[in-house]
Design a protein around this motif. Structure first.
Motif, mmCIF file in Angstrom:
data_model
loop_
_atom_site.group_PDB
_atom_site.id
_atom_site.type_symbol
_atom_site.label_atom_id
_atom_site.label_comp_id
_atom_site.label_asym_id
_atom_site.label_seq_id
_atom_site.Cartn_x
_atom_site.Cartn_y
_atom_site.Cartn_z
ATOM 1 N N GLY A 8 8.017 18.449 4.367
ATOM 2 C CA GLY A 8 9.423 18.098 4.312
ATOM 3 C C GLY A 8 10.011 17.898 5.695
ATOM 4 N N ILE A 9 10.302 16.636 6.050
ATOM 5 C CA ILE A 9 10.894 16.322 7.347
ATOM 6 C C ILE A 9 12.404 16.463 7.226
ATOM 7 C CG2 ILE A 9 11.100 14.585 9.167
ATOM 8 C CD1 ILE A 9 8.543 13.304 8.021
ATOM 9 N N PRO A 10 13.031 17.340 7.990
ATOM 10 C CA PRO A 10 14.478 17.543 7.871
ATOM 11 C C PRO A 10 15.250 16.258 8.150
ATOM 12 C CG PRO A 10 13.470 19.294 9.179
ATOM 13 C CD PRO A 10 12.429 18.240 8.988
ATOM 14 N N TRP A 11 16.378 16.094 7.457
ATOM 15 C CA TRP A 11 17.244 14.937 7.640
ATOM 16 C C TRP A 11 17.597 14.735 9.114
ATOM 17 C CZ3 TRP A 11 19.582 10.635 5.934
ATOM 18 C CH2 TRP A 11 20.763 10.215 6.537
ATOM 19 N N GLU A 12 17.844 15.802 9.843
ATOM 20 C CA GLU A 12 18.250 15.706 11.235
ATOM 21 C C GLU A 12 17.181 15.041 12.097
ATOM 22 O OE1 GLU A 12 18.253 18.436 9.446
ATOM 23 O OE2 GLU A 12 20.412 18.715 9.085
ATOM 24 N N HIS A 13 15.902 15.102 11.663
ATOM 25 C CA HIS A 13 14.805 14.531 12.452
ATOM 26 C C HIS A 13 14.594 13.049 12.167
ATOM 27 C CE1 HIS A 13 12.657 18.648 13.310
ATOM 28 N NE2 HIS A 13 13.921 18.614 13.692
ATOM 29 N N TRP A 14 14.985 12.580 10.992
ATOM 30 C CA TRP A 14 14.673 11.185 10.662
ATOM 31 C C TRP A 14 15.890 10.347 10.266
ATOM 32 C CZ3 TRP A 14 15.677 8.781 5.996
ATOM 33 C CH2 TRP A 14 16.029 9.622 4.922
ATOM 34 N N CYS A 33 7.240 13.681 3.101
ATOM 35 C CA CYS A 33 8.413 14.015 2.292
ATOM 36 C C CYS A 33 9.620 14.046 3.223
ATOM 37 C CB CYS A 33 8.226 15.367 1.605
ATOM 38 S SG CYS A 33 9.682 15.924 0.687
ATOM 39 N N PHE A 34 10.612 13.218 2.913
ATOM 40 C CA PHE A 34 11.820 13.128 3.726
ATOM 41 C C PHE A 34 12.951 13.837 2.985
ATOM 42 C CE2 PHE A 34 9.065 9.626 4.764
ATOM 43 C CZ PHE A 34 9.171 9.498 6.148
ATOM 44 N N LEU A 35 13.452 14.913 3.584
ATOM 45 C CA LEU A 35 14.501 15.700 2.941
ATOM 46 C C LEU A 35 15.841 15.001 3.080
ATOM 47 C CD1 LEU A 35 13.520 19.285 4.140
ATOM 48 C CD2 LEU A 35 12.742 18.048 2.101
ATOM 49 N N MET A 36 16.599 14.927 1.968
ATOM 50 C CA MET A 36 17.925 14.332 1.974
ATOM 51 C C MET A 36 18.984 15.405 2.182
ATOM 52 S SD MET A 36 17.737 11.033 1.587
ATOM 53 C CE MET A 36 19.316 10.504 0.887
ATOM 54 N N ASP A 66 0.801 -1.228 0.000
ATOM 55 C CA ASP A 66 0.000 0.000 0.000
ATOM 56 C C ASP A 66 0.830 1.273 0.000
ATOM 57 O OD1 ASP A 66 1.026 -0.185 2.518
ATOM 58 O OD2 ASP A 66 -0.882 0.010 3.589
ATOM 59 N N ARG A 67 2.160 1.169 -0.185
ATOM 60 C CA ARG A 67 2.994 2.372 -0.164
ATOM 61 C C ARG A 67 4.003 2.348 -1.300
ATOM 62 N NH1 ARG A 67 3.481 4.663 5.953
ATOM 63 N NH2 ARG A 67 1.407 3.997 6.589
ATOM 64 N N LEU A 68 4.276 3.553 -1.780
ATOM 65 C CA LEU A 68 5.197 3.734 -2.895
ATOM 66 C C LEU A 68 6.188 4.828 -2.523
ATOM 67 C CD1 LEU A 68 5.585 2.980 -6.054
ATOM 68 C CD2 LEU A 68 4.487 5.187 -6.433
ATOM 69 N N LEU A 69 7.468 4.586 -2.763
ATOM 70 C CA LEU A 69 8.501 5.564 -2.477
ATOM 71 C C LEU A 69 9.070 6.089 -3.784
ATOM 72 C CD1 LEU A 69 10.153 6.882 -0.143
ATOM 73 C CD2 LEU A 69 11.906 5.134 -0.591
ATOM 74 N N ILE A 70 9.031 7.414 -3.958
ATOM 75 C CA ILE A 70 9.596 8.055 -5.146
ATOM 76 C C ILE A 70 10.830 8.844 -4.728
ATOM 77 C CG2 ILE A 70 9.221 9.817 -6.912
ATOM 78 C CD1 ILE A 70 6.427 8.879 -7.224
ATOM 79 N N VAL A 71 11.922 8.620 -5.431
ATOM 80 C CA VAL A 71 13.204 9.230 -5.087
ATOM 81 C C VAL A 71 13.645 10.135 -6.217
ATOM 82 C CG1 VAL A 71 15.636 8.811 -4.577
ATOM 83 C CG2 VAL A 71 13.887 7.248 -3.711
ATOM 84 N N SER A 72 13.865 11.391 -5.888
ATOM 85 C CA SER A 72 14.544 12.308 -6.808
ATOM 86 C C SER A 72 15.531 13.083 -5.959
ATOM 87 C CB SER A 72 13.546 13.216 -7.539
ATOM 88 O OG SER A 72 12.724 13.908 -6.623
ATOM 89 N N LYS A 73 15.288 14.358 -5.712
ATOM 90 C CA LYS A 73 16.162 15.088 -4.801
ATOM 91 C C LYS A 73 15.805 14.793 -3.356
ATOM 92 C CE LYS A 73 17.192 18.896 -7.957
ATOM 93 N NZ LYS A 73 17.126 20.354 -8.201
ATOM 94 N N ASP A 74 14.558 14.419 -3.124
ATOM 95 C CA ASP A 74 14.089 14.036 -1.800
ATOM 96 C C ASP A 74 13.345 12.712 -1.909
ATOM 97 O OD1 ASP A 74 14.977 16.503 -0.577
ATOM 98 O OD2 ASP A 74 13.281 17.473 -1.582
ATOM 99 N N LEU A 75 12.915 12.188 -0.777
ATOM 100 C CA LEU A 75 12.163 10.931 -0.744
ATOM 101 C C LEU A 75 10.711 11.255 -0.444
ATOM 102 C CD1 LEU A 75 14.597 8.787 1.455
ATOM 103 C CD2 LEU A 75 14.768 9.360 -0.977
ATOM 104 N N LYS A 76 9.821 10.887 -1.373
ATOM 105 C CA LYS A 76 8.395 11.165 -1.182
ATOM 106 C C LYS A 76 7.654 9.840 -1.050
ATOM 107 C CE LYS A 76 8.216 15.721 -3.350
ATOM 108 N NZ LYS A 76 7.572 16.591 -4.349
ATOM 109 N N LEU A 77 6.895 9.737 0.037
ATOM 110 C CA LEU A 77 6.155 8.523 0.358
ATOM 111 C C LEU A 77 4.680 8.723 0.038
ATOM 112 C CD1 LEU A 77 6.291 5.682 1.760
ATOM 113 C CD2 LEU A 77 5.694 6.874 3.882
#
Length: 535
Positions: A398-404, A320-323, A294-305
Motif C-alpha cells: 500500500g503506497i500512501p496517497w502522500e507519496h503518489w 496498491c495505491f491507497l486513496m 498488460d495491466r489491469l486496474l481494479i478500483v474499490s476502496k483503493d487502487l490495485k494494479l
C-alpha cells in the motif's frame, strides 16, 4: 561538440537529424538549447518537430502504410498542431443532432470508434451504427432483433461489448435452466462479428468463452447481482459481483469474481481474480479498466494494479495505491479509438495517424461524499501506474496517497449526477455557473476543457488559462484538506447548459458527444438524441 571539424557538429545536417531522432522528445528539445546549429537542425526537420509534438501531446504514432505513403510528415505535423489549437479555441456552438431509435431510449449506451453501441436488456436486442461518418471512415451498421443475441436456446443476454476496431461483439449470456446447479454451466460468453451473420469471428479461438470458478452465496440469502463485460485488444474480461444480505438495507458482504481471456488464442482461462468485501457501504462498487495490453486496474476502496501479461496464471499484484477517501465508483473513459494501442491498430475502423500513450493519459475516479449533491472527481495521470516508485520498499503493501497522489492528480468538486468526459490527456467537466448552495434548483453549467499534456502550455497560443499552482479541497467528513498540483491548461466555454444537458459527456480525439434525455415520454428517462460537436 567542442570540435567543429571532427565532432558532432561536423556531421551533415541529415545525419545530425537522424541521430537526434533516436532520442526521447524531451532530450531533443534540450539539445536545441545547446547551440544555434542544433536549433537550426531542429527547425529545418519536420521529422524532429513531429517527434517532439507527439511526445509533448503524449501521443504515439500509428503505423498505416497507405497513410504514411500518401501523407508527408510535414502535413502530419501541421494536422497535429491544428487539432491541438482547435481544442484550445473550444468553439462548441455548432453541432448536429443524431436520433436514437425509440426502442433504445432506455438501452445501455456506449461509444466506440465513432459508433453508437446500444443494448436493450429488456427486449434482448442490440444495435450499432456510425455517428455522422466521414467518407474515409470504415463504418459498421447492424441490428440484432429480439432473441437473436444468444446462440443457445432458452438463454438471455445480460451484457454486450462491441469493438468496431476489431469487428468484434462479445455477449454474456445466462441460461434460464434451474436444473443446472453450478453458475459455471449457466453463464457463457459468445463471440461474433459486428457485420456478420452470427458465425465465428475469424480471429477468435472459438465461438464461446467458458467461465470457471464462479462464486456462490449460501441458500436463503438475498442477493443483488451486477456484472461488467469489457475488452481491449486480445483481452476480454468479465466481472460479476454478488451483494449479499439477510434482509434490510445493510449488506453483509460483496463477493466479486473476474476472469480474463486471450480470446484470440483460447476459449478457457486460468486468469481469475476473486475476493470478498465485508460490510460494503451502500453505493460502494468495484470496477476495473485496462491500462494498455498488460495491466489491469481494479478500483474499490483503493487502487490495485495487476499484471495480466501471462494469462496462464492469476493476475499478479504489482502495486496498491491507497486513496485518501473511499472510492465508490470509477470512470475509466478511454474511447476505443484512444486505447487501441495494440496489435490491432491497423484494424481501426477510423484510420488515424496517432493514438494516446497508455503510459501517459488521464483517467477519472469519482467518489461520493456524505453530501448527496456533490462528489469529488480525481483526475489522475496513468504515468504513476508505470512508475517504479523509487524509495517504496513494498509497493503491494500500500503506497500512501502522500507519496503518489499530490504530484500526479487534481481533485475537483463534482456534481455526482453529471459525468466527466476523458480522452487521452483532455478532460471535459461541467461546473455550475454559481455556488450550488445559493440556489434551490439545479444551476446552469459551463463546460470546462482541461488539457494535461506537457506541450499544452506552449501550444495554447494565448488561449485559456495555465494552472500550475496547487489547489486545495476541503473534505468535511475527514476534517482535513487535500492538495494536488498536476499542471494543466483550462479553457471555459461561453455556452451555458442546463444540468440535463451535461448528465453524460463523451469525448474522443476531435468530437464531443452530449446525450440528450428523453423529455417527451413520461415513462422514460433514457437518451433520445445525441448532440455531436465537431472540434
Amino acid at each position: 561538440m567542442k570540435s567543429r571539424s571532427t565532432g558532432f557538429l561536423a556531421l551533415a545536417e541529415e545525419l545530425q537529424s537522424y541521430i537526434l531522432s533516436l532520442l526521447p522528445y524531451r532530450d531533443i528539445l534540450r539539445c536545441t538549447t545547446v547551440c544555434r546549429t542544433l536549433r537550426q537542425t531542429y527547425m529545418s526537420s519536420s521529422e524532429l518537430q513531429y517527434i517532439t509534438e507527439l511526445g509533448g501531446q503524449q501521443l504515439l504514432p500509428v503505423s498505416d502504410t497507405d497513410l504514411d505513403n500518401h501523407t508527408p510528415i510535414s502535413k502530419r505535423l501541421q494536422l497535429l498542431r491544428d487539432k491541438a489549437h482547435a481544442w484550445f479555441k473550444f468553439d462548441i456552438h455548432s453541432f448536429e443532432n443524431v436520433s436514437i431509435p425509440k426502442q433504445y431510449h432506455d438501452a445501455k449506451t456506449s461509444l466506440a470508434d465513432r459508433h453508437l453501441c446500444l443494448f436493450n436488456e429488456d427486449e434482448q436486442s442490440a444495435k450499432i451504427f456510425p455517428i455522422l461518418p466521414k467518407p474515409s471512415q470504415q463504418s459498421i451498421e447492424h441490428d440484432w432483433p429480439s432473441g437473436s443475441l444468444c446462440s443457445i436456446p432458452n438463454a438471455d443476454s445480460i451484457e454486450v461489448f462491441m469493438d468496431p476496431a476489431q469487428n468484434l461483439i462479445a455477449i454474456a449470456c445466462m441460461i434460464a435452466d434451474e436444473t443446472l446447479e453450478m453458475d459455471d454451466e449457466r453463464l457463457y460468453i459468445d463471440l461474433g462479428t459486428l457485420d456478420g451473420d452470427g458465425g465465428v469471428h475469424p480471429e477468435a479461438a472459438g465461438k464461446t468463452l467458458f467461465l470457471s470458478g464462479l462464486p456462490r452465496c449460501e441458500d436463503g440469502l438475498y442477493t443483488i447481482e451486477n456484472w461488467k463485460l469489457e475488452g481491449l485488444g486480445r483481452h476480454i474480461a468479465f466481472r460479476r459481483s454478488l451483494l449479499v444480505h439477510e434482509g434490510g438495507y445493510k449488506f453483509g458482504e460483496e463477493i466479486w469474481f473476474m476472469q480474463i481471456w486471450d480470446w484470440q488464442h483460447s476459449t478457457t482461462s486460468s486468469c481469475v481474480l476473486s475476493d470478498t468485501i465485508i460490510n460494503p457501504e451502500v453505493g460502494e462498487s468495484l470496477d476495473f479498466c485496462f491500462l494498455g495490453n498488460d495491466r489491469l486496474l481494479i478500483v474499490s476502496k483503493d487502487l490495485k494494479l495487476y499484471s495480466i501479461e501471462d494469462l496462464s496464471q492469476a493476475p499478479q499484484l504489482l502495486a496498491c495505491f491507497l486513496m485518501p477517501v473511499s472510492v465508490t465508483g470509477i470512470q475509466c473513459l478511454l474511447p476505443m479509438d484512444d486505447i487501441a494501442h495494440s496489435s490491432q491498430l491497423q484494424m481501426q475502423a477510423q484510420r488515424t495517424m496517432w493514438t494516446s500513450d497508455p503510459k501517459n493519459r488521464i483517467l477519472s475516479l469519482i467518489t461520493r461524499t456524505r453530501d448527496a449533491t456533490n462528489s469529488l472527481a480525481f483526475i489522475i495521470s496513468t504515468r504513476i501506474f508505470f512508475d517504479p516508485q523509487a524509495g517504496v520498499s513494498d509497493r503491494t503493501a500500500g503506497i500512501p496517497w502522500e507519496h503518489w497522489g499530490p504530484l500526479n492528480a487534481r481533485i475537483f468538486v463534482h456534481n455526482w449526477r453529471c459525468r466527466v468526459g476523458v480522452s487521452g490527456n483532455r478532460v471535459l467537466q461541467a461546473f455550475p455557473t454559481m455556488d450550488m448552495t445559493l440556489v434551490e434548483d439545479y444551476p446552469n453549467y459551463l463546460l470546462y476543457m482541461m488539457d494535461f499534456s506537457p506541450l499544452a502550455v506552449e501550444r495554447r497560443q494565448g488561449l485559456g488559462r495555465v494552472v500550475r499552482e496547487p489547489s486545495t479541497i476541503e473534505i468535511p467528513e475527514l476534517e482535513e484538506t487535500l492538495t494536488t498540483s498536476l499542471p494543466y491548461v483550462e479553457v471555459v466555454s461561453d455556452r451555458i447548459f442546463g444540468v440535463d444537458q451535461v448528465m453524460d459527456i463523451w469525448v474522443d480525439k476531435d468530437r464531443i458527444y452530449l446525450p440528450k434525455l428523453n423529455t417527451e415520454e413520461s415513462d422514460s428517462d433514457g437518451i433520445a438524441e445525441l448532440e455531436v460537436i465537431e472540434i
